[in-house]
Design a protein around this motif. Structure first.
Motif, PDB file in Angstrom:
ATOM      1  N   GLN A  84      -1.291  77.642 -16.057  1.00 14.15           N
ATOM      2  CA  GLN A  84      -0.504  78.404 -17.028  1.00 14.15           C
ATOM      3  C   GLN A  84      -0.953  79.868 -17.028  1.00 14.15           C
ATOM      4  N   GLN A  85      -2.263  80.094 -16.997  1.00 17.23           N
ATOM      5  CA  GLN A  85      -2.778  81.463 -16.972  1.00 17.23           C
ATOM      6  C   GLN A  85      -2.363  82.174 -15.694  1.00 17.23           C
ATOM      7  N   GLY A  98       0.330  81.544 -13.924  1.00 15.26           N
ATOM      8  CA  GLY A  98       1.765  81.800 -14.064  1.00 15.26           C
ATOM      9  C   GLY A  98       2.042  82.988 -14.953  1.00 15.26           C
ATOM     10  N   GLU A  99       1.283  83.103 -16.052  1.00 15.56           N
ATOM     11  CA  GLU A  99       1.455  84.232 -16.968  1.00 15.56           C
ATOM     12  C   GLU A  99       1.043  85.534 -16.290  1.00 15.56           C
ATOM     13  N   ARG A 111      -4.294  74.480 -17.886  1.00 16.64           N
ATOM     14  CA  ARG A 111      -4.517  75.782 -18.516  1.00 16.64           C
ATOM     15  C   ARG A 111      -4.688  76.873 -17.459  1.00 16.64           C
ATOM     16  N   GLU A 142       1.145  86.139 -13.103  1.00 15.15           N
ATOM     17  CA  GLU A 142       2.185  86.409 -12.098  1.00 15.15           C
ATOM     18  C   GLU A 142       3.405  87.051 -12.760  1.00 15.15           C
ATOM     19  N   THR A 143       3.813  86.492 -13.908  1.00 14.78           N
ATOM     20  CA  THR A 143       4.955  87.028 -14.655  1.00 14.78           C
ATOM     21  C   THR A 143       4.669  88.452 -15.120  1.00 14.78           C
ATOM     22  N   ALA A 144       3.454  88.689 -15.611  1.00 15.06           N
ATOM     23  CA  ALA A 144       3.075  90.027 -16.100  1.00 15.06           C
ATOM     24  C   ALA A 144       3.056  91.029 -14.954  1.00 15.06           C
TER      25      ALA A 144
END
Length: 155
Positions: free
Chosen positions: A141-142, A144-145, A138, A147-149
């Motif tokens: 995943q957070q 990665g999210e 988790r 980083e994407t944002a």
């Protein structure tokens, strides 16, 4: 060492907070001979409820289906009240997200098995869960999210 410095982690209470059993296609579903597919979802939630007291709820959802037809759906909210004091801030989240669900899981497993049996089906025995691995996944995943944002706003 004084009493103030010693970390405290204690179980105050363990209880079933929520229990739901649904057999939406009864009675016809009891005539099916095909083996159903079982899906399991776990989610934990922690909240402070007082000075040094936290309620942690492990929600376990077990869905049984034959093709697209639901055989049964069982959802258990197994909860506990935990006393946590003098624990460093960086250890609080892992304690509440790993240690507490590890304590609650055997109780949730028993409630799921009993509910499925009482609904007229063979018991479902949930396999042990590595809550530390779920917690790490988790966090990744957070990250990665995030980083994407940040990459999307940089464009």
């Amino acid at each position: 060492m004084s009493e103030q410095e010693n970390p405290v982690f204690a179980i105050e209470k363990i209880y079933v907070k929520d229990l739901s059993v649904e057999v939406p296609n009864a009675p016809q579903i009891y005539l099916e001979r095909e083996a159903p597919k079982i899906g399991i979802q776990l989610q934990s939630n922690a909240q402070g409820i007082g000075e040094g007291l936290f309620e942690v709820t492990l929600t376990t959802t077990v869905t049984s289906k034959i093709e697209e037809k639901t055989v049964f759906l069982v959802e258990v909210g197994q909860a506990g009240i935990f006393r946590v004091q003098n624990v460093p801030d960086e250890n609080m989240e892992p304690l509440l997200a790993i240690a507490c669900p590890n304590i609650l899981f055997p109780y949730a497993r028993e409630v799921v098995s009993d509910a499925v049996t009482r609904a007229g089906f063979a018991p479902v025995m949930l396999q042990p869960v590595n809550f530390e691995a779920l917690y790490v996944a988790r966090l990744q995943q957070q990250a990665g999210e995030a980083e994407t944002a940040s990459a999307a706003t940089a464009q």
